[in-house]
Motif scaffolding. Structure first.
Motif, mmCIF file in Angstrom:
data_model
loop_
_atom_site.group_PDB
_atom_site.id
_atom_site.type_symbol
_atom_site.label_atom_id
_atom_site.label_comp_id
_atom_site.label_asym_id
_atom_site.label_seq_id
_atom_site.Cartn_x
_atom_site.Cartn_y
_atom_site.Cartn_z
ATOM 1 N N PHE A 90 0.838 -1.192 0.000
ATOM 2 C CA PHE A 90 0.000 0.000 0.000
ATOM 3 C C PHE A 90 0.871 1.238 0.000
ATOM 4 N N ALA A 91 0.313 2.312 -0.544
ATOM 5 C CA ALA A 91 0.991 3.607 -0.572
ATOM 6 C C ALA A 91 -0.040 4.680 -0.256
ATOM 7 N N ILE A 92 0.357 5.628 0.587
ATOM 8 C CA ILE A 92 -0.535 6.723 0.963
ATOM 9 C C ILE A 92 0.185 8.034 0.682
ATOM 10 N N PHE A 93 -0.493 8.898 -0.048
ATOM 11 C CA PHE A 93 0.014 10.232 -0.328
ATOM 12 C C PHE A 93 -0.808 11.235 0.455
ATOM 13 N N VAL A 94 -0.161 12.253 0.996
ATOM 14 C CA VAL A 94 -0.846 13.373 1.631
ATOM 15 C C VAL A 94 -0.570 14.575 0.739
ATOM 16 N N HIS A 95 -1.608 15.020 0.020
ATOM 17 C CA HIS A 95 -1.451 16.098 -0.951
ATOM 18 C C HIS A 95 -1.932 17.422 -0.384
ATOM 19 N N GLY A 96 -1.147 18.458 -0.614
ATOM 20 C CA GLY A 96 -1.577 19.812 -0.308
ATOM 21 C C GLY A 96 -2.585 20.256 -1.355
ATOM 22 N N CYS A 97 -3.670 20.843 -0.933
ATOM 23 C CA CYS A 97 -4.757 21.187 -1.852
ATOM 24 C C CYS A 97 -4.319 22.184 -2.933
ATOM 25 N N ASN A 115 -12.612 21.563 -6.582
ATOM 26 C CA ASN A 115 -13.714 22.049 -5.744
ATOM 27 C C ASN A 115 -13.325 22.218 -4.275
ATOM 28 N N CYS A 116 -12.141 22.729 -4.036
ATOM 29 C CA CYS A 116 -11.660 22.917 -2.662
ATOM 30 C C CYS A 116 -11.294 24.387 -2.458
ATOM 31 N N ALA A 117 -11.722 24.934 -1.337
ATOM 32 C CA ALA A 117 -11.437 26.337 -1.033
ATOM 33 C C ALA A 117 -9.945 26.581 -0.820
ATOM 34 N N LEU A 118 -9.213 25.563 -0.385
ATOM 35 C CA LEU A 118 -7.777 25.724 -0.153
ATOM 36 C C LEU A 118 -6.967 25.710 -1.448
ATOM 37 N N ALA A 119 -7.580 25.268 -2.526
ATOM 38 C CA ALA A 119 -6.897 25.191 -3.820
ATOM 39 C C ALA A 119 -7.244 26.410 -4.653
ATOM 40 N N GLU A 135 -5.135 17.700 2.089
ATOM 41 C CA GLU A 135 -4.874 18.601 3.210
ATOM 42 C C GLU A 135 -6.168 19.010 3.911
ATOM 43 N N CYS A 136 -7.220 19.285 3.148
ATOM 44 C CA CYS A 136 -8.488 19.704 3.752
ATOM 45 C C CYS A 136 -9.098 18.593 4.604
ATOM 46 N N SER A 137 -8.887 17.340 4.216
ATOM 47 C CA SER A 137 -9.379 16.211 5.017
ATOM 48 C C SER A 137 -8.598 16.075 6.309
ATOM 49 N N ARG A 161 -7.471 18.369 8.046
ATOM 50 C CA ARG A 161 -7.897 19.407 8.989
ATOM 51 C C ARG A 161 -9.099 18.955 9.812
ATOM 52 N N LYS A 162 -9.759 17.895 9.330
ATOM 53 C CA LYS A 162 -10.845 17.260 10.086
ATOM 54 C C LYS A 162 -10.395 15.827 10.341
ATOM 55 N N PRO A 163 -9.690 15.589 11.438
ATOM 56 C CA PRO A 163 -9.109 14.258 11.670
ATOM 57 C C PRO A 163 -10.122 13.119 11.615
ATOM 58 N N GLU A 164 -11.367 13.368 11.997
ATOM 59 C CA GLU A 164 -12.357 12.292 11.935
ATOM 60 C C GLU A 164 -12.623 11.867 10.489
ATOM 61 N N THR A 165 -12.568 12.818 9.553
ATOM 62 C CA THR A 165 -12.755 12.487 8.138
ATOM 63 C C THR A 165 -11.575 11.659 7.628
ATOM 64 N N ALA A 166 -10.367 12.097 7.958
ATOM 65 C CA ALA A 166 -9.172 11.361 7.526
ATOM 66 C C ALA A 166 -9.125 9.972 8.169
ATOM 67 N N ALA A 167 -9.521 9.886 9.434
ATOM 68 C CA ALA A 167 -9.532 8.587 10.122
ATOM 69 C C ALA A 167 -10.519 7.637 9.442
ATOM 70 N N GLU A 168 -11.640 8.167 8.997
ATOM 71 C CA GLU A 168 -12.641 7.351 8.290
ATOM 72 C C GLU A 168 -12.080 6.859 6.958
ATOM 73 N N GLN A 169 -11.373 7.730 6.242
ATOM 74 C CA GLN A 169 -10.756 7.329 4.975
ATOM 75 C C GLN A 169 -9.738 6.212 5.199
ATOM 76 N N ILE A 170 -8.940 6.353 6.233
ATOM 77 C CA ILE A 170 -7.921 5.345 6.544
ATOM 78 C C ILE A 170 -8.576 4.023 6.929
ATOM 79 N N ALA A 171 -9.619 4.087 7.744
ATOM 80 C CA ALA A 171 -10.316 2.866 8.165
ATOM 81 C C ALA A 171 -10.925 2.157 6.956
ATOM 82 N N ASP A 172 -11.547 2.916 6.060
ATOM 83 C CA ASP A 172 -12.127 2.320 4.854
ATOM 84 C C ASP A 172 -11.057 1.695 3.973
#
Length: 123
Positions: free
Chosen positions: A46-53, A60-64, A104-106, A108-119
């Motif tokens: 597996f590989a995980i990337f953390v991208h800056g928006c 469709n991201c306000a940070l981008a 990056e926006c995800s 900022r909401k650790p519960e969202t990122a944690a859900e992505q990781i769990a899935d």
């Protein structure tokens, strides 16, 4: 731009803590894999990337934000980054890796990122 970090960013630290909470073993910034994933495990493939928006042009991201000045420089640069990211993802998939991109926006909401990781690791 010299102050922009490429490793150990705040979003990466958040994801690192979430992976540790989930009990996931990984290596940081694996240089011999396409795209040098932020987190990877060769045995579990597996590989995980953390991208800056902004830097990776998250749709469709306000940070981008769309650069207002010097567009002739920024537009091609950001488009090349998107194309390079896609090529790296495709190459990793060809090698049999499962790939997750956390924005990056995800982070900022650790519960969202944690859900992505769990899935992602539910398999």
């Amino acid at each position: 731009m010299s102050r922009i970090r490429s490793t150990d960013t705040t979003p990466e630290r958040v994801v690192r803590a979430l992976l540790a909470d989930a009990g996931v073993h990984y290596r940081l910034n694996v240089r011999d894999l396409p795209g040098k994933p932020d987190f990877a495990n060769k045995r579990r493939k597996f590989a995980i990337f953390v991208h800056g928006c902004f830097w990776h042009s998250h749709d469709n991201c306000a940070l981008a934000s769309d650069p207002k000045s010097n567009r002739s420089y920024w537009q091609p640069k950001l488009e090349k980054t998107k194309a390079r990211d896609l090529a790296h993802l495709e190459r990793l998939k060809e090698l049999g890796y499962r790939v997750l991109v956390i924005w990056e926006c995800s982070s900022r909401k650790p519960e969202t990122a944690a859900e992505q990781i769990a899935d992602f690791f539910e398999d």
